[in-house]
Design a protein around this motif. Structure first.
Motif, PDB file in Angstrom:
ATOM      1  N   GLU A 102       0.669  -1.460   0.484  1.00 15.93           N
ATOM      2  CA  GLU A 102       0.120   0.066   0.095  1.00 15.93           C
ATOM      3  C   GLU A 102       0.791   1.334   0.237  1.00 15.93           C
ATOM      4  O   GLU A 102       1.896   1.347   0.208  1.00 15.93           O
ATOM      5  CB  GLU A 102      -1.560  -0.128   1.606  1.00 15.93           C
TER       6      GLU A 102
ATOM      7  N   ASN B  25       1.524  14.071  -0.338  1.00 19.40           N
ATOM      8  CA  ASN B  25       0.051  13.492  -0.474  1.00 19.40           C
ATOM      9  C   ASN B  25       0.887  12.014   0.725  1.00 19.40           C
ATOM     10  O   ASN B  25       1.746  11.705   0.659  1.00 19.40           O
ATOM     11  CB  ASN B  25      -1.035  12.764  -1.764  1.00 19.40           C
ATOM     12  N   TYR B  26      -0.447  11.899   2.168  1.00 22.50           N
ATOM     13  CA  TYR B  26      -0.723  10.987   2.719  1.00 22.50           C
ATOM     14  C   TYR B  26      -1.151   9.426   2.488  1.00 22.50           C
ATOM     15  O   TYR B  26      -2.423   9.991   2.577  1.00 22.50           O
ATOM     16  CB  TYR B  26      -0.459  11.069   3.878  1.00 22.50           C
ATOM     17  N   SER B  27      -1.540   8.891   3.082  1.00 22.96           N
ATOM     18  CA  SER B  27      -2.694   7.946   3.375  1.00 22.96           C
ATOM     19  C   SER B  27      -3.239   8.283   4.369  1.00 22.96           C
ATOM     20  O   SER B  27      -3.051   8.682   5.410  1.00 22.96           O
ATOM     21  CB  SER B  27      -2.119   6.227   3.166  1.00 22.96           C
ATOM     22  N   ASP B  28      -3.817   7.385   4.500  1.00 23.96           N
ATOM     23  CA  ASP B  28      -5.173   8.865   5.590  1.00 23.96           C
ATOM     24  C   ASP B  28      -4.803   7.863   6.748  1.00 23.96           C
ATOM     25  O   ASP B  28      -4.662   7.861   7.841  1.00 23.96           O
ATOM     26  CB  ASP B  28      -7.209   7.706   5.869  1.00 23.96           C
ATOM     27  N   SER B  29      -3.602   6.833   7.201  1.00 24.27           N
ATOM     28  CA  SER B  29      -3.610   6.036   8.189  1.00 24.27           C
ATOM     29  C   SER B  29      -2.085   6.424   8.738  1.00 24.27           C
ATOM     30  O   SER B  29      -2.066   5.959   9.637  1.00 24.27           O
ATOM     31  CB  SER B  29      -3.427   4.791   7.781  1.00 24.27           C
TER      32      SER B  29
ATOM     33  N   LYS C 179      -1.833  10.543   8.141  1.00 24.79           N
ATOM     34  CA  LYS C 179      -1.824  11.485   8.524  1.00 24.79           C
ATOM     35  C   LYS C 179      -1.677  11.759   9.929  1.00 24.79           C
ATOM     36  O   LYS C 179      -2.608  11.196  10.482  1.00 24.79           O
ATOM     37  CB  LYS C 179      -2.971  12.277   7.295  1.00 24.79           C
TER      38      LYS C 179
ATOM     39  N   ARG D 169       0.825  11.421  11.730  1.00 20.18           N
ATOM     40  CA  ARG D 169       2.275  10.735  12.399  1.00 20.18           C
ATOM     41  C   ARG D 169       3.085  11.049  11.319  1.00 20.18           C
ATOM     42  O   ARG D 169       4.425  10.950  11.924  1.00 20.18           O
ATOM     43  CB  ARG D 169       1.877  10.020  12.666  1.00 20.18           C
TER      44      ARG D 169
ATOM     45  N   ASP E  55       1.427  -0.016  11.765  1.00 18.60           N
ATOM     46  CA  ASP E  55       2.943   0.477  10.969  1.00 18.60           C
ATOM     47  C   ASP E  55       3.963  -1.043  10.848  1.00 18.60           C
ATOM     48  O   ASP E  55       4.559  -0.841   9.836  1.00 18.60           O
ATOM     49  CB  ASP E  55       3.399   1.852  11.706  1.00 18.60           C
TER      50      ASP E  55
END
Length: 119
Positions: A45, A57-61, A63, A65, A88
């Motif tokens: 992913e 841009n970041y994955s929601d999981s 963001k 952190r 993680d």
């Protein structure tokens, strides 16, 4: 072109790690650099991307952190990971869309670095 990732390891929940990925070889420019991860039994992913102009841009999981950044002079991308959680845990891979000649884009993968979050 080679991508060399480093910085993985074992860390306790709530801890931090910083991953680095340096690109070397015949590089004209690098358009986008991306970190992916793959946990056991799961699909790879996207974690975060940074473009040549600096947009991210970041994955929601992750963001809030994780922070992705790049040093264009060193062809290096970083991933600062804070407040790490057991979910993680994964092998983290860097990826780069590299312009090896003007107008010739080739996609490369690094070898992966293991991140384990556990008490």
């Amino acid at each position: 072109v080679q991508l060399q990732a480093s910085g993985g390891g074992l860390v306790q929940p709530g801890g931090s790690l910083r991953l680095s990925c340096a690109a070397s070889g015949s590089i004209f420019s690098i358009n986008v650099m991306t970190w992916y991860r793959q946990a056991p039994g799961k699909k790879r992913e996207l974690v975060a991307s940074v473009y040549s102009g600096g947009s991210t841009n970041y994955s929601d999981s992750v963001k809030g952190r994780f922070t992705i950044s790049r040093d264009n002079a060193r062809n290096t991308v970083y991933l600062q990971m804070n407040n790490l959680k057991p979910e993680d845990t994964a092998v983290y891979y860097c990826n780069a869309d590299t312009e090896v000649l003007p107008g010739v884009i080739v996609n490369y993968w690094g070898q992966g670095t293991q991140v384990t979050v556990s008490s």
